[in-house]
Design a protein around this motif. Structure first.
Motif, PDB file in Angstrom:
ATOM      1  N   GLY A  79      22.054  75.261 -43.145  1.00 32.67           N
ATOM      2  CA  GLY A  79      22.959  75.891 -42.204  1.00 32.67           C
ATOM      3  C   GLY A  79      22.762  77.384 -42.143  1.00 32.67           C
ATOM      4  O   GLY A  79      21.971  77.969 -42.891  1.00 32.67           O
ATOM      5  N   THR A  80      23.511  78.005 -41.235  1.00 37.29           N
ATOM      6  CA  THR A  80      23.431  79.452 -41.066  1.00 37.29           C
ATOM      7  C   THR A  80      24.321  80.159 -42.076  1.00 37.29           C
ATOM      8  O   THR A  80      25.207  79.556 -42.703  1.00 37.29           O
ATOM      9  CB  THR A  80      23.864  79.843 -39.650  1.00 37.29           C
ATOM     10  OG1 THR A  80      25.243  79.463 -39.450  1.00 37.29           O
ATOM     11  CG2 THR A  80      23.011  79.150 -38.612  1.00 37.29           C
ATOM     12  N   LYS A  81      24.086  81.454 -42.219  1.00 31.30           N
ATOM     13  CA  LYS A  81      24.871  82.260 -43.154  1.00 31.30           C
ATOM     14  C   LYS A  81      26.310  82.411 -42.683  1.00 31.30           C
ATOM     15  O   LYS A  81      27.222  82.570 -43.490  1.00 31.30           O
ATOM     16  CB  LYS A  81      24.213  83.634 -43.303  1.00 31.30           C
ATOM     17  CG  LYS A  81      24.755  84.480 -44.437  1.00 31.30           C
ATOM     18  CD  LYS A  81      23.951  85.755 -44.599  1.00 31.30           C
ATOM     19  CE  LYS A  81      24.453  86.569 -45.777  1.00 31.30           C
ATOM     20  NZ  LYS A  81      23.658  87.820 -45.947  1.00 31.30           N
ATOM     21  N   GLU A  82      26.538  82.343 -41.360  1.00 32.59           N
ATOM     22  CA  GLU A  82      27.894  82.535 -40.808  1.00 32.59           C
ATOM     23  C   GLU A  82      28.807  81.339 -41.046  1.00 32.59           C
ATOM     24  O   GLU A  82      30.017  81.466 -40.974  1.00 32.59           O
ATOM     25  CB  GLU A  82      27.810  82.831 -39.310  1.00 32.59           C
ATOM     26  CG  GLU A  82      27.378  84.253 -38.977  1.00 32.59           C
ATOM     27  CD  GLU A  82      25.882  84.457 -39.182  1.00 32.59           C
ATOM     28  OE1 GLU A  82      25.201  83.459 -39.485  1.00 32.59           O
ATOM     29  OE2 GLU A  82      25.403  85.594 -39.038  1.00 32.59           O
ATOM     30  N   GLY A  83      28.261  80.150 -41.270  1.00 29.78           N
ATOM     31  CA  GLY A  83      29.102  79.013 -41.604  1.00 29.78           C
ATOM     32  C   GLY A  83      29.141  77.933 -40.552  1.00 29.78           C
ATOM     33  O   GLY A  83      28.354  77.907 -39.591  1.00 29.78           O
ATOM     34  N   ASN A  84      30.100  77.009 -40.715  1.00 28.75           N
ATOM     35  CA  ASN A  84      30.165  75.787 -39.914  1.00 28.75           C
ATOM     36  C   ASN A  84      30.414  76.035 -38.433  1.00 28.75           C
ATOM     37  O   ASN A  84      29.911  75.295 -37.587  1.00 28.75           O
ATOM     38  CB  ASN A  84      31.252  74.855 -40.453  1.00 28.75           C
ATOM     39  CG  ASN A  84      30.902  74.308 -41.822  1.00 28.75           C
ATOM     40  OD1 ASN A  84      29.722  74.213 -42.166  1.00 28.75           O
ATOM     41  ND2 ASN A  84      31.916  73.958 -42.603  1.00 28.75           N
ATOM     42  N   GLN A  85      31.208  77.053 -38.118  1.00 29.14           N
ATOM     43  CA  GLN A  85      31.538  77.283 -36.711  1.00 29.14           C
ATOM     44  C   GLN A  85      30.286  77.595 -35.900  1.00 29.14           C
ATOM     45  O   GLN A  85      30.071  77.035 -34.819  1.00 29.14           O
ATOM     46  CB  GLN A  85      32.548  78.426 -36.590  1.00 29.14           C
ATOM     47  CG  GLN A  85      33.053  78.636 -35.164  1.00 29.14           C
ATOM     48  CD  GLN A  85      34.173  79.666 -35.092  1.00 29.14           C
ATOM     49  OE1 GLN A  85      34.575  80.228 -36.112  1.00 29.14           O
ATOM     50  NE2 GLN A  85      34.664  79.917 -33.900  1.00 29.14           N
ATOM     51  N   LEU A  86      29.445  78.484 -36.418  1.00 31.10           N
ATOM     52  CA  LEU A  86      28.211  78.802 -35.725  1.00 31.10           C
ATOM     53  C   LEU A  86      27.245  77.614 -35.761  1.00 31.10           C
ATOM     54  O   LEU A  86      26.530  77.353 -34.787  1.00 31.10           O
ATOM     55  CB  LEU A  86      27.551  80.033 -36.351  1.00 31.10           C
ATOM     56  CG  LEU A  86      26.253  80.507 -35.704  1.00 31.10           C
ATOM     57  CD1 LEU A  86      26.470  80.847 -34.242  1.00 31.10           C
ATOM     58  CD2 LEU A  86      25.671  81.710 -36.459  1.00 31.10           C
ATOM     59  N   ASP A  87      27.229  76.869 -36.868  1.00 35.24           N
ATOM     60  CA  ASP A  87      26.365  75.687 -36.951  1.00 35.24           C
ATOM     61  C   ASP A  87      26.701  74.675 -35.863  1.00 35.24           C
ATOM     62  O   ASP A  87      25.806  74.119 -35.216  1.00 35.24           O
ATOM     63  CB  ASP A  87      26.497  75.033 -38.323  1.00 35.24           C
ATOM     64  CG  ASP A  87      25.939  75.895 -39.437  1.00 35.24           C
ATOM     65  OD1 ASP A  87      25.266  76.893 -39.119  1.00 35.24           O
ATOM     66  OD2 ASP A  87      26.166  75.572 -40.611  1.00 35.24           O
ATOM     67  N   GLU A  88      27.986  74.422 -35.661  1.00 35.10           N
ATOM     68  CA  GLU A  88      28.397  73.454 -34.646  1.00 35.10           C
ATOM     69  C   GLU A  88      28.044  73.931 -33.239  1.00 35.10           C
ATOM     70  O   GLU A  88      27.619  73.142 -32.388  1.00 35.10           O
ATOM     71  CB  GLU A  88      29.902  73.204 -34.751  1.00 35.10           C
ATOM     72  CG  GLU A  88      30.311  72.490 -36.045  1.00 35.10           C
ATOM     73  CD  GLU A  88      31.809  72.349 -36.178  1.00 35.10           C
ATOM     74  OE1 GLU A  88      32.520  72.856 -35.267  1.00 35.10           O
ATOM     75  OE2 GLU A  88      32.275  71.758 -37.174  1.00 35.10           O
ATOM     76  N   LYS A  89      28.179  75.232 -32.996  1.00 37.98           N
ATOM     77  CA  LYS A  89      27.839  75.784 -31.686  1.00 37.98           C
ATOM     78  C   LYS A  89      26.343  75.645 -31.425  1.00 37.98           C
ATOM     79  O   LYS A  89      25.913  75.206 -30.340  1.00 37.98           O
ATOM     80  CB  LYS A  89      28.262  77.244 -31.610  1.00 37.98           C
ATOM     81  CG  LYS A  89      27.907  77.917 -30.290  1.00 37.98           C
ATOM     82  CD  LYS A  89      28.292  79.383 -30.297  1.00 37.98           C
ATOM     83  CE  LYS A  89      27.860  80.059 -28.999  1.00 37.98           C
ATOM     84  NZ  LYS A  89      28.172  81.510 -28.997  1.00 37.98           N
ATOM     85  N   ILE A  90      25.527  76.009 -32.423  1.00 33.14           N
ATOM     86  CA  ILE A  90      24.075  75.917 -32.265  1.00 33.14           C
ATOM     87  C   ILE A  90      23.645  74.470 -32.078  1.00 33.14           C
ATOM     88  O   ILE A  90      22.791  74.151 -31.244  1.00 33.14           O
ATOM     89  CB  ILE A  90      23.374  76.548 -33.489  1.00 33.14           C
ATOM     90  CG1 ILE A  90      23.584  78.058 -33.497  1.00 33.14           C
ATOM     91  CG2 ILE A  90      21.886  76.229 -33.489  1.00 33.14           C
ATOM     92  CD1 ILE A  90      23.019  78.744 -34.712  1.00 33.14           C
ATOM     93  N   ALA A  91      24.234  73.563 -32.852  1.00 34.16           N
ATOM     94  CA  ALA A  91      23.879  72.149 -32.747  1.00 34.16           C
ATOM     95  C   ALA A  91      24.212  71.592 -31.373  1.00 34.16           C
ATOM     96  O   ALA A  91      23.426  70.834 -30.785  1.00 34.16           O
ATOM     97  CB  ALA A  91      24.600  71.356 -33.829  1.00 34.16           C
ATOM     98  N   ALA A  92      25.376  71.968 -30.826  1.00 36.22           N
ATOM     99  CA  ALA A  92      25.773  71.482 -29.502  1.00 36.22           C
ATOM    100  C   ALA A  92      24.822  71.998 -28.424  1.00 36.22           C
ATOM    101  O   ALA A  92      24.415  71.244 -27.526  1.00 36.22           O
ATOM    102  CB  ALA A  92      27.209  71.902 -29.196  1.00 36.22           C
ATOM    103  N   GLU A  93      24.454  73.278 -28.497  1.00 39.73           N
ATOM    104  CA  GLU A  93      23.536  73.843 -27.512  1.00 39.73           C
ATOM    105  C   GLU A  93      22.159  73.186 -27.609  1.00 39.73           C
ATOM    106  O   GLU A  93      21.526  72.908 -26.589  1.00 39.73           O
ATOM    107  CB  GLU A  93      23.420  75.355 -27.714  1.00 39.73           C
ATOM    108  CG  GLU A  93      24.699  76.119 -27.389  1.00 39.73           C
ATOM    109  CD  GLU A  93      24.580  77.592 -27.706  1.00 39.73           C
ATOM    110  OE1 GLU A  93      23.564  77.983 -28.338  1.00 39.73           O
ATOM    111  OE2 GLU A  93      25.485  78.362 -27.348  1.00 39.73           O
ATOM    112  N   TYR A  94      21.708  72.942 -28.840  1.00 39.59           N
ATOM    113  CA  TYR A  94      20.385  72.322 -29.019  1.00 39.59           C
ATOM    114  C   TYR A  94      20.378  70.885 -28.497  1.00 39.59           C
ATOM    115  O   TYR A  94      19.430  70.474 -27.829  1.00 39.59           O
ATOM    116  CB  TYR A  94      20.005  72.358 -30.492  1.00 39.59           C
ATOM    117  CG  TYR A  94      18.802  71.511 -30.820  1.00 39.59           C
ATOM    118  CD1 TYR A  94      17.519  71.912 -30.452  1.00 39.59           C
ATOM    119  CD2 TYR A  94      18.932  70.293 -31.487  1.00 39.59           C
ATOM    120  CE1 TYR A  94      16.413  71.130 -30.724  1.00 39.59           C
ATOM    121  CE2 TYR A  94      17.827  69.509 -31.778  1.00 39.59           C
ATOM    122  CZ  TYR A  94      16.577  69.935 -31.394  1.00 39.59           C
ATOM    123  OH  TYR A  94      15.478  69.154 -31.674  1.00 39.59           O
TER     124      TYR A  94
END
Length: 473
Positions: free
Chosen positions: A260-275
């Motif tokens: 995951g990213t250093k920023e945490g789950n919120q950014l991970d979920e956003k990136i995953a949805a966009e991908y």
């Protein structure tokens, strides 16, 4: 002199239109420069910071196609793609910032050098500080990256166009090749294959040329030509494909919560949805850039309009208009049936002009039902009903049976909306459509139109609410 000026103007115009690279011809040696970025390099540079970079080892990422570079008379002993896939992959892993690459391709060289250092220290230990620590242990990898360049397809698309008139002409040709890369991540603890990604990249080659061939005067022939050929470098294409594969591997790991990213789950979920949204869109594009869109709706309602042209017993023909409302029901992937009601005008100018209403029942065949662009054909029968224009209150006159058939092109704007363009011929079973019976052929008319349709799934029937009691007789 005038002919010579025409020649200069023509050749100059063709050169300007053909390619801007004509003004950047390599006329002198150039110094070395930093390597070019591919289109996927920015994807790696724009990745967010990883929570914890993973040590990875790459033993071999090579050309597995076994193909040689094609030439006109066969092939050469030069390989079709670069043999430095491992080096390109290690650079991509380093640029991403999500991995710590470990040297494994030339492990023997590294081990030999460490043995030299160790033996030298032991041989000359008296001259060394006894507090000098021994060589540190080698890093070990948590992941192994495997795979390679598994396909190089030549001439998947070729084509061109050209024209010549009065000794002046030009042409263009193009060709597309394609390389395919597979990359997989393997856990070193248990050998499990965590993720596998697959990326393809096309390689474009173009040739443009213009020529002039003409007798300018008696026994004086003037001939000139110009042109340029551009080939996309194969190494840049391999680099682009490998960098895209590394990017997608990182995205797949975020989606499956492997890292995951250093920023945490919120950014991970956003990136995953966009991908995932981008992945679904990309997977709908098949070979030759054919965009596939599944139509889950079986019913559509459409509105269309355009021009009509009658072909009857009068010699004069004049364009007029029509409008149509259509309801269509899809029976299967290819076949649909429709019913429509239309309003049209047929005109021969001053000789004849009248308005009609028509009813049509058609069967439609969609040639490429999943493509965004698709040709279609249809045929059927119906009625065309005359409307009396003399009476202020519209009254219906004679009714004529007819059959119609047509073809068109459909563009799927969204899964809900389609845009259509079509041409059809309507053949009346009567020679009195234009109020003149002459000859042996029945009257008919053409319709050329455009339209838009809305796809939906109607819900019929009454459904019991969840909290509503069931009625028992």
């Amino acid at each position: 002199m005038i002919k010579f000026l025409k020649f200069i103007f023509t050749v100059g115009s063709l050169s300007l239109c053909s390619c801007a690279a004509m003004f950047n011809q390599p006329l002198e040696r150039t110094p070395a420069r930093v390597g070019e970025h591919s289109r996927s390099t920015k994807l790696l540079e724009n990745l967010p910071e990883a929570s914890f970079p993973v040590e990875v080892a790459v033993y071999n990422f090579s050309d597995q196609t076994g193909q040689y570079k094609p030439v006109e008379n066969g092939s050469t002993f030069s390989t079709a793609v670069t043999q430095g896939g491992t080096t390109i992959l290690l650079k991509a892993l380093e640029d991403s910032g999500w991995f710590v690459p470990i040297e494994r391709e030339n492990l023997n060289n590294l081990s030999t050098e460490r043995n030299i250092i160790r033996n030298t220290q032991q041989e000359y230990i008296k001259n060394l500080d006894p507090n000098v620590p021994p060589l540190p242990a080698l890093l070990y990898a948590g992941l192994l990256l495997e795979g390679g360049i598994i396909s190089y397809d030549t001439n998947i698309v070729t084509g061109g166009i050209g024209a010549r008139y009065f000794g002046i002409g030009g042409s263009t040709q193009y060709r597309q090749d394609r390389i395919t890369v597979y990359l997989r991540a393997v856990s070193t603890t248990n050998g499990e294959i965590l993720k596998t990604v697959y990326v393809s990249k096309t390689i474009l080659s173009q040739a443009l040329d213009a020529s002039f061939f003409r007798f300018v005067k008696f026994q004086r022939l003037l001939e000139a030509e110009t042109g340029i050929t551009q080939n996309e470098p194969g190494q840049i294409a391999v680099k682009d494909a490998i960098e895209k594969a590394v990017h997608d591997l990182i995205m797949e790991g975020i989606v499956d919560d492997i890292w995951g990213t250093k920023e945490g789950n919120q950014l991970d979920e956003k990136i995953a949805a966009e991908y995932l949204a981008e992945k679904n869109k990309t997977e709908s594009i098949e070979l030759y850039d054919r965009i596939m869109v599944d139509n889950k709706h079986k019913t559509s309602i459409g509105l269309s309009g355009g021009t009509t042209l009658i072909d009857g017993d009068y010699s004069t023909q004049k364009l007029s208009y029509f409008s149509r409302l259509e309801l269509k029901q899809r029976l299967n992937k290819y076949l649909s049936v429709s019913a429509s009601f239309g309003f049209l005008e047929l005109s021969n100018g001053e000789q004849f002009s009248n308005r009609f209403g028509d009813i049509n029942l058609n069967a439609h065949i969609d040639m490429l039902p999943r493509d965004d662009f698709s040709p279609f054909v249809y045929a059927g029968g119906g009625l065309v009903n005359e409307i009396d224009d003399i009476n202020p209150k519209l009254t219906y006159g004679d009714t004529h049976f007819k059959m119609q058939f047509g073809l068109g092109m459909r563009y799927r704007i969204t899964p809900r909306f389609d845009f259509n363009i079509f041409a059809e011929q309507n053949v009346a079973f009567s020679d009195e459509l234009d109020k003149l019976a002459q000859g042996t052929r029945d009257d008919f008319y053409y319709a050329f139109g455009v339209g838009i349709s809305y796809n939906f799934s109607p819900k019929f029937g009454w459904k019991k609410k969840a909290d509503e009691p069931e009625i028992v007789e």
